[in-house]
Design a protein around this motif. Structure first.
Motif, mmCIF file in Angstrom:
data_model
loop_
_atom_site.group_PDB
_atom_site.id
_atom_site.type_symbol
_atom_site.label_atom_id
_atom_site.label_comp_id
_atom_site.label_asym_id
_atom_site.label_seq_id
_atom_site.Cartn_x
_atom_site.Cartn_y
_atom_site.Cartn_z
ATOM 1 N N ARG A 37 0.854 -1.190 0.000
ATOM 2 C CA ARG A 37 0.000 0.000 0.000
ATOM 3 C C ARG A 37 0.885 1.233 0.000
ATOM 4 O O ARG A 37 2.020 1.208 0.462
ATOM 5 C CB ARG A 37 -0.886 0.017 1.235
ATOM 6 C CG ARG A 37 -1.772 -1.226 1.323
ATOM 7 C CD ARG A 37 -2.833 -1.052 2.331
ATOM 8 N NE ARG A 37 -3.798 -0.138 1.707
ATOM 9 C CZ ARG A 37 -4.907 0.287 2.277
ATOM 10 N NH1 ARG A 37 -5.199 -0.113 3.476
ATOM 11 N NH2 ARG A 37 -5.729 1.092 1.662
ATOM 12 N N TYR A 38 0.344 2.309 -0.495
ATOM 13 C CA TYR A 38 1.046 3.582 -0.454
ATOM 14 C C TYR A 38 0.048 4.701 -0.210
ATOM 15 O O TYR A 38 -1.151 4.535 -0.425
ATOM 16 C CB TYR A 38 1.825 3.816 -1.752
ATOM 17 C CG TYR A 38 0.947 4.023 -2.968
ATOM 18 C CD1 TYR A 38 0.632 5.302 -3.414
ATOM 19 C CD2 TYR A 38 0.424 2.934 -3.661
ATOM 20 C CE1 TYR A 38 -0.183 5.501 -4.520
ATOM 21 C CE2 TYR A 38 -0.386 3.112 -4.770
ATOM 22 C CZ TYR A 38 -0.685 4.394 -5.197
ATOM 23 O OH TYR A 38 -1.487 4.586 -6.289
ATOM 24 N N TYR A 39 0.570 5.836 0.257
ATOM 25 C CA TYR A 39 -0.289 6.986 0.505
ATOM 26 C C TYR A 39 -0.366 7.809 -0.766
ATOM 27 O O TYR A 39 0.641 8.267 -1.296
ATOM 28 C CB TYR A 39 0.256 7.836 1.656
ATOM 29 C CG TYR A 39 -0.640 8.996 1.995
ATOM 30 C CD1 TYR A 39 -1.799 8.792 2.729
ATOM 31 C CD2 TYR A 39 -0.342 10.280 1.575
ATOM 32 C CE1 TYR A 39 -2.639 9.844 3.038
ATOM 33 C CE2 TYR A 39 -1.172 11.347 1.871
ATOM 34 C CZ TYR A 39 -2.322 11.122 2.615
ATOM 35 O OH TYR A 39 -3.151 12.169 2.912
ATOM 36 N N ASP A 40 -1.572 8.006 -1.260
ATOM 37 C CA ASP A 40 -1.804 8.795 -2.467
ATOM 38 C C ASP A 40 -2.229 10.190 -2.030
ATOM 39 O O ASP A 40 -3.356 10.391 -1.556
ATOM 40 C CB ASP A 40 -2.890 8.126 -3.317
ATOM 41 C CG ASP A 40 -3.081 8.798 -4.661
ATOM 42 O OD1 ASP A 40 -2.457 9.849 -4.907
ATOM 43 O OD2 ASP A 40 -3.867 8.262 -5.460
ATOM 44 N N SER A 41 -1.329 11.162 -2.173
ATOM 45 C CA SER A 41 -1.623 12.518 -1.707
ATOM 46 C C SER A 41 -2.712 13.196 -2.534
ATOM 47 O O SER A 41 -3.392 14.094 -2.037
ATOM 48 C CB SER A 41 -0.353 13.368 -1.708
ATOM 49 O OG SER A 41 0.190 13.418 -3.004
ATOM 50 N N SER A 42 -2.901 12.757 -3.778
ATOM 51 C CA SER A 42 -3.935 13.388 -4.600
ATOM 52 C C SER A 42 -5.343 13.055 -4.102
ATOM 53 O O SER A 42 -6.267 13.846 -4.253
ATOM 54 C CB SER A 42 -3.790 12.983 -6.069
ATOM 55 O OG SER A 42 -4.009 11.598 -6.206
ATOM 56 N N THR A 43 -5.516 11.870 -3.497
ATOM 57 C CA THR A 43 -6.824 11.493 -2.962
ATOM 58 C C THR A 43 -6.854 11.559 -1.441
ATOM 59 O O THR A 43 -7.878 11.273 -0.830
ATOM 60 C CB THR A 43 -7.191 10.056 -3.395
ATOM 61 O OG1 THR A 43 -6.219 9.149 -2.846
ATOM 62 C CG2 THR A 43 -7.259 9.934 -4.896
ATOM 63 N N GLY A 45 -5.564 9.540 0.681
ATOM 64 C CA GLY A 45 -5.869 8.228 1.236
ATOM 65 C C GLY A 45 -4.880 7.193 0.759
ATOM 66 O O GLY A 45 -3.997 7.463 -0.062
ATOM 67 N N PHE A 46 -5.016 5.999 1.285
ATOM 68 C CA PHE A 46 -4.138 4.906 0.903
ATOM 69 C C PHE A 46 -4.702 4.166 -0.300
ATOM 70 O O PHE A 46 -5.911 4.074 -0.472
ATOM 71 C CB PHE A 46 -3.949 3.932 2.070
ATOM 72 C CG PHE A 46 -3.063 4.473 3.145
ATOM 73 C CD1 PHE A 46 -1.694 4.304 3.076
ATOM 74 C CD2 PHE A 46 -3.596 5.170 4.221
ATOM 75 C CE1 PHE A 46 -0.868 4.818 4.062
ATOM 76 C CE2 PHE A 46 -2.786 5.686 5.208
ATOM 77 C CZ PHE A 46 -1.414 5.510 5.136
ATOM 78 N N ALA A 47 -3.799 3.629 -1.110
ATOM 79 C CA ALA A 47 -4.198 2.856 -2.292
ATOM 80 C C ALA A 47 -3.329 1.606 -2.371
ATOM 81 O O ALA A 47 -2.198 1.583 -1.881
ATOM 82 C CB ALA A 47 -4.042 3.698 -3.553
ATOM 83 N N ASP A 48 -3.873 0.562 -2.986
ATOM 84 C CA ASP A 48 -3.137 -0.692 -3.157
ATOM 85 C C ASP A 48 -2.336 -0.671 -4.440
ATOM 86 O O ASP A 48 -2.785 -0.154 -5.460
ATOM 87 C CB ASP A 48 -4.102 -1.879 -3.203
ATOM 88 C CG ASP A 48 -4.753 -2.153 -1.865
ATOM 89 O OD1 ASP A 48 -4.207 -1.705 -0.839
ATOM 90 O OD2 ASP A 48 -5.797 -2.821 -1.847
ATOM 91 N N ARG A 49 -1.145 -1.268 -4.362
ATOM 92 C CA ARG A 49 -0.361 -1.496 -5.568
ATOM 93 C C ARG A 49 -0.774 -2.842 -6.148
ATOM 94 O O ARG A 49 -1.622 -3.548 -5.602
ATOM 95 C CB ARG A 49 1.122 -1.493 -5.229
ATOM 96 C CG ARG A 49 1.657 -0.126 -4.877
ATOM 97 C CD ARG A 49 3.187 -0.133 -4.893
ATOM 98 N NE ARG A 49 3.691 1.213 -4.876
ATOM 99 C CZ ARG A 49 4.082 1.858 -3.782
ATOM 100 N NH1 ARG A 49 4.020 1.258 -2.607
ATOM 101 N NH2 ARG A 49 4.536 3.090 -3.856
ATOM 102 N N LYS A 50 -0.124 -3.229 -7.234
ATOM 103 C CA LYS A 50 -0.386 -4.523 -7.874
ATOM 104 C C LYS A 50 -0.005 -5.660 -6.916
ATOM 105 O O LYS A 50 1.009 -5.597 -6.248
ATOM 106 C CB LYS A 50 0.438 -4.610 -9.160
ATOM 107 C CG LYS A 50 0.274 -5.907 -9.905
ATOM 108 C CD LYS A 50 1.137 -5.920 -11.157
ATOM 109 C CE LYS A 50 1.036 -7.254 -11.827
ATOM 110 N NZ LYS A 50 2.255 -8.013 -11.731
ATOM 111 N N THR A 51 -0.829 -6.692 -6.871
ATOM 112 C CA THR A 51 -0.542 -7.858 -6.036
ATOM 113 C C THR A 51 0.525 -8.708 -6.696
ATOM 114 O O THR A 51 0.431 -9.035 -7.878
ATOM 115 C CB THR A 51 -1.817 -8.695 -5.810
ATOM 116 O OG1 THR A 51 -2.798 -7.867 -5.173
ATOM 117 C CG2 THR A 51 -1.541 -9.900 -4.949
ATOM 118 N N GLU A 52 1.547 -9.061 -5.923
ATOM 119 C CA GLU A 52 2.618 -9.951 -6.389
ATOM 120 C C GLU A 52 2.399 -11.324 -5.763
ATOM 121 O O GLU A 52 2.014 -11.431 -4.601
ATOM 122 C CB GLU A 52 3.995 -9.421 -5.989
ATOM 123 C CG GLU A 52 4.338 -8.070 -6.568
ATOM 124 C CD GLU A 52 4.531 -8.089 -8.078
ATOM 125 O OE1 GLU A 52 4.829 -9.169 -8.627
ATOM 126 O OE2 GLU A 52 4.385 -7.026 -8.692
#
Length: 162
Positions: A37-43, A45-52
């Protein structure tokens, strides 16, 4: 030898798969899904990256304990040597898969509680009847008679077994 040692945290995608080798050793593998997960400053909130998806390989005692302890969906923490498997598919395309040769593996206690139990050593396992699971005393024969006979009374049936 210089290996890439890493730790991953993810969920088991299926129950572990056992493998028996010709020399009698046991190994097992389990696929682990890791979604960072990473913090998306534009929204804001947190967002998920691609699942590995990483295939985790274990051997010997770690493999036996993996097979008895881990089920599909369990959150895991695994540490070991990172690798890459490469092959050519039937259609001629080049494929690759991340692998981890596990050195240690356990449940991620952030998401629940677990209890620990050491496996019994072979010499600590009592002799038992494989059909009924009944523990045999050292002087009993394997072809022992049923514990109750027609001559026994109902009072004998209720008597303590010790």
């Amino acid at each position: 030898m210089r290996d890439i040692h890493t730790t991953l945290m993810g969920n088991a995608t299926a129950d572990p798969t056992p493998r028996q080798h010709d020399d009698g050793t046991t190994s097992a593998s389990v696929r682990v899904a890791v979604t960072s997960r990473y913090y998306d400053s534009s929204t804001s909130g947190f967002a998920d990256r691609k699942t590995e998806f990483i295939t985790v390989f274990t051997r010997r005692a770690l493999a036996r304990n993996l097979l008895t302890s881990v089920k599909k969906g369990n959150p895991l923490v695994v540490t070991g040597r990172l690798g890459l498997s490469e092959w050519v598919a039937d259609d001629g395309t080049s494929r690759h898969s991340l692998t981890l040769q596990a050195e240690a593996l356990g449940h991620d206690l952030t998401f629940g509680a677990a209890s620990f139990a050491r496996p019994l050593k072979a010499e600590d396992v009592p002799e038992h009847d494989p059909q009924s699971g009944e523990i045999l005393s050292p002087d009993e024969e394997e072809d022992s008679v049923s514990p109750l006979t027609d001559e026994q009374s109902e009072d004998d049936e209720l008597a303590p077994a010790f």
